[in-house]
Design a protein around this motif. Structure first.
Motif, PDB file in Angstrom:
ATOM      1  N   ALA A 186      27.903 -34.806  10.981  1.00  0.00           N
ATOM      2  CA  ALA A 186      29.277 -34.650  11.467  1.00  0.00           C
ATOM      3  C   ALA A 186      29.511 -33.246  12.013  1.00  0.00           C
ATOM      4  O   ALA A 186      30.125 -33.071  13.079  1.00  0.00           O
ATOM      5  N   GLN A 187      29.002 -32.231  11.322  1.00  0.00           N
ATOM      6  CA  GLN A 187      29.178 -30.853  11.768  1.00  0.00           C
ATOM      7  C   GLN A 187      28.406 -30.588  13.058  1.00  0.00           C
ATOM      8  O   GLN A 187      28.910 -29.921  13.981  1.00  0.00           O
ATOM      9  N   LEU A 188      27.201 -31.118  13.153  1.00  0.00           N
ATOM     10  CA  LEU A 188      26.399 -30.945  14.361  1.00  0.00           C
ATOM     11  C   LEU A 188      27.101 -31.544  15.569  1.00  0.00           C
ATOM     12  O   LEU A 188      27.140 -30.930  16.657  1.00  0.00           O
ATOM     13  N   CYS A 189      27.672 -32.720  15.404  1.00  0.00           N
ATOM     14  CA  CYS A 189      28.389 -33.353  16.504  1.00  0.00           C
ATOM     15  C   CYS A 189      29.667 -32.597  16.849  1.00  0.00           C
ATOM     16  O   CYS A 189      30.033 -32.481  18.034  1.00  0.00           O
ATOM     17  N   LEU A 190      30.329 -32.051  15.841  1.00  0.00           N
ATOM     18  CA  LEU A 190      31.528 -31.261  16.088  1.00  0.00           C
ATOM     19  C   LEU A 190      31.198 -30.039  16.936  1.00  0.00           C
ATOM     20  O   LEU A 190      31.935 -29.694  17.882  1.00  0.00           O
ATOM     21  N   GLU A 191      30.076 -29.394  16.633  1.00  0.00           N
ATOM     22  CA  GLU A 191      29.660 -28.193  17.376  1.00  0.00           C
ATOM     23  C   GLU A 191      29.392 -28.505  18.842  1.00  0.00           C
ATOM     24  O   GLU A 191      29.557 -27.625  19.704  1.00  0.00           O
TER      25      GLU A 191
END
Length: 261
Positions: free
Chosen positions: A81-86
């Motif tokens: 989720a964090q990788l996609c947010l970035e």
């Protein structure tokens, strides 16, 4: 056909571009099956690069299947989720239930649950990060199971997922595990390691960690040769299907109605 397939670039970025370019039209939706492991993270980074340089209108999203089998499963979902947010990629986490006592085994049950989530994914193309070494393992596994030509073709690069749902594309299928690792490491990218990948009680891990390394020590380059053999089996299987279809239709262009296959 074989020469064309084997001429695919082995660099991950070039491989993804070559596989996806002929399949993209305006408005095409592309979803990455993102586990958070090295291979799917490399696929995500390649697509992010291509979106920035070649396909600014690419409708890119990511799907993470939460199997709930590892104590780290929540952390893996959070990482994805964090990788996609970035990278401004819409992200969805699909939680599935896997029967630990399934008669076919835990690996098969997890795969069945995962593919059910894939079929329900609302996209045009679902991209999986299987690579050349995965292909070699699949061929060896199917051979040991006594598969015929269709099974020995292992994983196709492009196929319908089911009678409904998206088509599957494996753009890294001609790229080695080592090439993916080196490309991603050179970017300084992070990925997660699934602790179960070292457990040789699982058949694929046993082949990957015990059998294939022994084969490669005696036959350097065996991984690539096995993957190439899978491609040739795939071509043979396609031809047999075409001939069977001709036979079913009553014969055409000089083909007999019954083929001695």
């Amino acid at each position: 056909m074989a020469a064309t397939r084997n001429s695919r670039p082995s660099d991950p970025l070039a491989a993804v571009a070559a596989a996806l370019a002929p399949r993209l039209i305006e408005g095409t939706r592309v979803c990455i099956a993102l586990s958070g492991g090295r291979d799917s993270v490399a696929l995500l980074h390649a697509l992010v690069d291509l979106r920035a340089t070649q396909w600014p209108t690419l409708r890119l999203s990511a799907l993470h299947v939460h199997h709930g089998l590892s104590p780290q499963a929540d952390a893996w979902a959070a990482f994805c989720a964090q990788l996609c947010l970035e990278h401004a990629i819409p992200f969805r986490c699909e939680r599935v239930t896997v029967a630990r006592d399934a008669p076919a085994g835990l690996e098969a049950a997890a795969r069945e649950a995962r593919y059910a989530a894939f079929v329900a994914c609302d996209t045009d193309w679902l991209l999986l990060a299987h690579h050349r070494d995965d292909q070699a393992e699949t061929l060896l596994l199917n051979l040991l199971r006594g598969a015929g030509a269709h099974g020995l073709s292992a994983m196709p690069e492009d196929r319908p997922l089911a009678t409904r749902g998206p088509r599957v594309l494996r753009p890294l299928l001609h790229t080695s595990r080592a090439a993916i690792h080196d490309w991603l490491a050179a970017r300084g990218a992070r990925w997660i390691e699934d602790e179960s990948n070292s457990d040789i009680r699982y058949t694929r891990n046993f082949l990957r960690r015990e059998i294939l390394p022994a084969i490669v020590r005696r036959f350097p380059g065996a991984g690539g040769q096995l993957a190439a053999a899978a491609l040739r089996f795939g071509e043979a299987s396609d031809l047999l299907d075409e001939l069977a279809h001709i036979d079913l239709q009553g014969g055409a262009s000089g083909f007999p109605q019954r083929l001695a296959l």
